[in-house]
Design a protein around this motif. Sequence first.
Motif, PDB file in Angstrom:
ATOM      1  N   MET A  64       0.821  -1.210   0.000  1.00  0.00           N
ATOM      2  CA  MET A  64       0.000   0.000   0.000  1.00  0.00           C
ATOM      3  C   MET A  64       0.859   1.266   0.000  1.00  0.00           C
ATOM      4  SD  MET A  64      -2.540   0.721   3.191  1.00  0.00           S
ATOM      5  CE  MET A  64      -1.620   1.688   4.374  1.00  0.00           C
ATOM      6  N   ASP A 110      -5.053   3.321  -5.555  1.00  0.00           N
ATOM      7  CA  ASP A 110      -5.707   2.463  -4.564  1.00  0.00           C
ATOM      8  C   ASP A 110      -6.289   1.215  -5.218  1.00  0.00           C
ATOM      9  OD1 ASP A 110      -4.981   4.367  -2.803  1.00  0.00           O
ATOM     10  OD2 ASP A 110      -7.007   4.984  -2.220  1.00  0.00           O
ATOM     11  N   ALA A 111      -6.809   1.392  -6.439  1.00  0.00           N
ATOM     12  CA  ALA A 111      -7.353   0.242  -7.159  1.00  0.00           C
ATOM     13  C   ALA A 111      -6.228  -0.741  -7.480  1.00  0.00           C
ATOM     14  CB  ALA A 111      -8.052   0.702  -8.436  1.00  0.00           C
ATOM     15  N   VAL A 112      -5.067  -0.219  -7.881  1.00  0.00           N
ATOM     16  CA  VAL A 112      -3.938  -1.111  -8.197  1.00  0.00           C
ATOM     17  C   VAL A 112      -3.521  -1.869  -6.933  1.00  0.00           C
ATOM     18  CG1 VAL A 112      -1.582  -1.244  -9.072  1.00  0.00           C
ATOM     19  CG2 VAL A 112      -3.185   0.407 -10.065  1.00  0.00           C
ATOM     20  N   VAL A 113      -3.446  -1.167  -5.823  1.00  0.00           N
ATOM     21  CA  VAL A 113      -3.077  -1.821  -4.563  1.00  0.00           C
ATOM     22  C   VAL A 113      -4.036  -2.983  -4.272  1.00  0.00           C
ATOM     23  CG1 VAL A 113      -2.994  -1.524  -2.055  1.00  0.00           C
ATOM     24  CG2 VAL A 113      -1.956   0.193  -3.548  1.00  0.00           C
ATOM     25  N   ARG A 114      -5.316  -2.736  -4.455  1.00  0.00           N
ATOM     26  CA  ARG A 114      -6.301  -3.799  -4.180  1.00  0.00           C
ATOM     27  C   ARG A 114      -6.098  -4.992  -5.104  1.00  0.00           C
ATOM     28  NH1 ARG A 114      -9.764   0.729  -3.622  1.00  0.00           N
ATOM     29  NH2 ARG A 114     -10.682   0.438  -5.691  1.00  0.00           N
ATOM     30  N   GLN A 115      -5.672  -4.683  -6.323  1.00  0.00           N
ATOM     31  CA  GLN A 115      -5.442  -5.789  -7.266  1.00  0.00           C
ATOM     32  C   GLN A 115      -4.219  -6.616  -6.878  1.00  0.00           C
ATOM     33  OE1 GLN A 115      -5.279  -4.014 -11.192  1.00  0.00           O
ATOM     34  NE2 GLN A 115      -7.299  -3.105 -10.927  1.00  0.00           N
TER      35      GLN A 115
END
Lengths: 410, 614
Positions: free
Chosen positions: A350, A402-407
């Motif tokens: 993150m 943030d979307a990349v982190v979730r992925q």
Amino acid sequence: MPGVLPSGEPVPADGSLPPAALAGVGANGFGVYVHVPFCASRCGYCDFNTYTAAELGSGVRREDYADTVLAELALARRVLGCAAPPADTVFFGGGTPTLLPPGELARILDAITDTFGLAPDAEVTTEANPESVTPAALAALRRAGFTRISLGMQSAASHVLAVLDRQHTPGRAIEAAREARDGGFRHVNLDLIYGTPGERAEDWQTSLEQVAKAVAEHAADHVSAYSLIVEEGTRLAARIRREELASPDPDVAADRYLAAEGALTGAGLGWYEVSNWAADAAAQCRHNLLYWRGGDWWGVGPGAHSHVGGVRQWNVQHPARHADLLRRGRSPGQAREVLTPEDRHVEEVMLRLRLAEGLPLDVLDPVGRQAADRATADGLLSPGRRRNGQAVLTLRGRLLADAVVRQLLP
Amino acid sequence: MLDPGATDPERIRNFCIIAHIDHGKSTLADRMLQLTGVVSARDMRAQYLDRMDIERERGITIKSQAVRMPWTVREGEQKGESYVLNMIDTPGHVDFTYEVSRSLAAGEGAVLLVDAAQGIEAQTLANLYLAMENDLHVIPVLNKIDLPAAQPEKYAEELARLIGCQPEDCLRVSGKTGEGVAHLLDEIVRQMHGPTGQDDAPARAMIFDSVYDVYRGVVTYVRVIDGRIEARDRIKMMSTGAVHELLEIGVISPEPLKSPGLGGGEVGYLITGVKDVRQSKVGDTVTIAAKPAAVALAGYKEPKPMVYSGLYPIDGSDYPNLRDALDRLKLNDAALVYEPETSAALGFGFRCGFLGLLHLEIIRERLEREFDLDLISTAPNVVYRVELEDGAEHVVTNPSEYPAGKVAVVHEPVVRATVLIPNDYVGAVMEICQGRRGALLGMDYLSQDRVEVRYTLPLAEIIYDFFDQLKSRTKGYASLDYETSGEQAGDLVKVDILLQGEQVDAFSAIVHKDKAYQYGVSMTQRLRGLIPRQQFEVPIQAAIGSRVIARENIRAIRKDVLAKCYGGDITRKRKLLEKQKEGKRRMKMVGRVEVPQEAFIAALSSDGDKPTSK
């Protein structure tokens, strides 16, 4: 009103840490954060842990605050023993640290030096409101050992400053930056906020142009630009709910961010974290890098957070309660969490993905690496850096970080 | 002479009460139970015979029962003579017409109970016609005469015209105060005749209800037509040939009372230990295994589901619980059918068949209330018979299984609907029915200002908000009844909804060609408002085959990053991230599009701008 602290495990009265935590302190650097919870007035958008004189009531006096900080430093010394190395970075944040007289800030910095020692090239930053500094005060801070100043400029448009309840006039922040440079500060940061209700594209362009000019004349070597976040419980949130102000539009924020990237890059700065740009490596804020790279620090003051050897801990929020606990020789820690290996992994992904230096791909599990490949194909991660084993956000990826982190996470 | 199992048929009166919901049937039954002394005042509770909470709350009776009551005539020629009255309760809703017909067939007479303030309603009228077709003796009764708004003269004329009697033949009672109830019981004895059957013929008893009881297994309610059944007999179900030991035989009065047997004309219950009402089907004939009857009684029909809907647990881990719950409900509901079904959008669930919309609602409500399940149900649909040009035929109970080949003709079920309304609303009702592809069959004046309008309508057109619309356009005056009436060829098409080119099975619908566009537009608009923006643009299309008829776009999200993340923010941000990831796990993937389950629920929920045709 200040935002609510997370919940966690209780902190022992003496503040002691598990031996395992102590063993690892400083492996990735060590810093000290000093929270100064005072402001002349409360800005409508702010949910930081800070108090005006009226909000504080009679139990707490600003004049006593340095002593309280010194008491907590003594406790930190007791807790850490000789585990902590000399501090690489010190950061005074707030609130408004410069509401304390330079002499008091100097007294605190001296105490930090006495307690932990300062590394030879330590970075010592204070935040300041443009209207709260004078050339004389800046000179005094410089003499006391401060090396860097961060000025809350926010905007060059007076109607935007008015919505934000900021007290300074549009030209004052740049002026203060020049004064700081003339006073001998090597590193000067200007903080900007974009996406404020009522801010037009040209207002933001003007702010960026003024900042670029300050960079060009070496009055500033660092810029932080944040999109306005409407925090629950703030006056701003109430005004938006009552429809006095428009709600920030995420598409507009994206446009502003792209404009910032263009203008700041054009001015010779480079991004090194999603919201931060610097003239060169030396101009990057080392204290903040410590946060993002998983370093350790002790946070002093009400509501301050610490990270010590895999334990995150935060102090009680109210200055009166904080001072009272310390007076009684007890830890002001409200709660803490001992990070599990999974927590640490989540945090590492993150935080490090926000950095231009990126996240080493070998940190990820095979599924995460596959997700990184997909994100690369989607144009969110840099293909070149991917080949070098790093996950590094592209410009579009920064806006969707943030979307990349979730992925990437399981 | 009046003991169970040994009652002279001459002394028996078997009757049912035909009434609309809210017209006071249960309250009248309560008074009868008290007057005949089978329930003491101390044990009395309101709506004594209604078993399930859901019945009591919604004021409807789902399952019928039969109560044996002794009655000594108080007035008239038969004064002082004792009789046995068997009151056979009837279900009160259109979905259960078949069960009503069997209840009617179990008796020789019917009490037509009508609210003196409201007049007859469409379903009551339909059941009245059913009773008259069965040659039942009908006693018209106006209830609630204690109400200030009661208009007994007006409605007596209406009833007289319908039945072909004189207005003064209508009895007047108040279930609430008990006024007129004793006289009604006397009249039941006087006007109706006792059962007739062949005492010496092989036993034949008709099942008019069967109820699953947790402790006793299935309790089967029968009316003995010919012969008699003894407690020691082994019985045989004539539709299946299955033979069962009799564990118990008796009458209900109003609690179960064992008897040595049931004689000709008597009404009572059988317990055999079977655990599933499917082994004891309404309308079936019970005979004695040792000396079976040759021919079953007429009128038996297998229950046939008319409306289908997919039921899915909102929490996927509840799937086994849903299966167990359906298995339990099935024990007491021979009409409920279901089979496992998988939806790409909704996960694992069941495609369930129901007699009608009320049946669906009741099952769904019971699953949620009694079994504590949270469910999504897909839009209900009827059963289509699709003939392809190559001659193949498909029965479609789920729109997403509509065949892909060249369609020659699609058959859809139709109903004969009867609507009763004050004559001011005839125009409104015709407009609604016309808008739903109705064909007028005729209309009649029941009285000067009350009209019966009859239409043929596709069943599919009335399973959505038809009744609600009818009610709202007629200020609540309309009453509706319908019966299935075969099928017709329809100009029907399947509309698919596609997200980024991927078909979303739960939203496929079979609609009339003229309404396809309306459905496509409303569904795509609806979904655009419900599906969050993704990292890429998401087209939402409605298509018939490969032809797109409506399209909306969800613009790509451009910003998804918290600007600030400093020391004090890390714990908070990590917890937020974990929450977001938890939310992501609950997302359903349609291709690469993440759709929150709430979006499916909202899009499938019946409120809002739901299409009127599917």
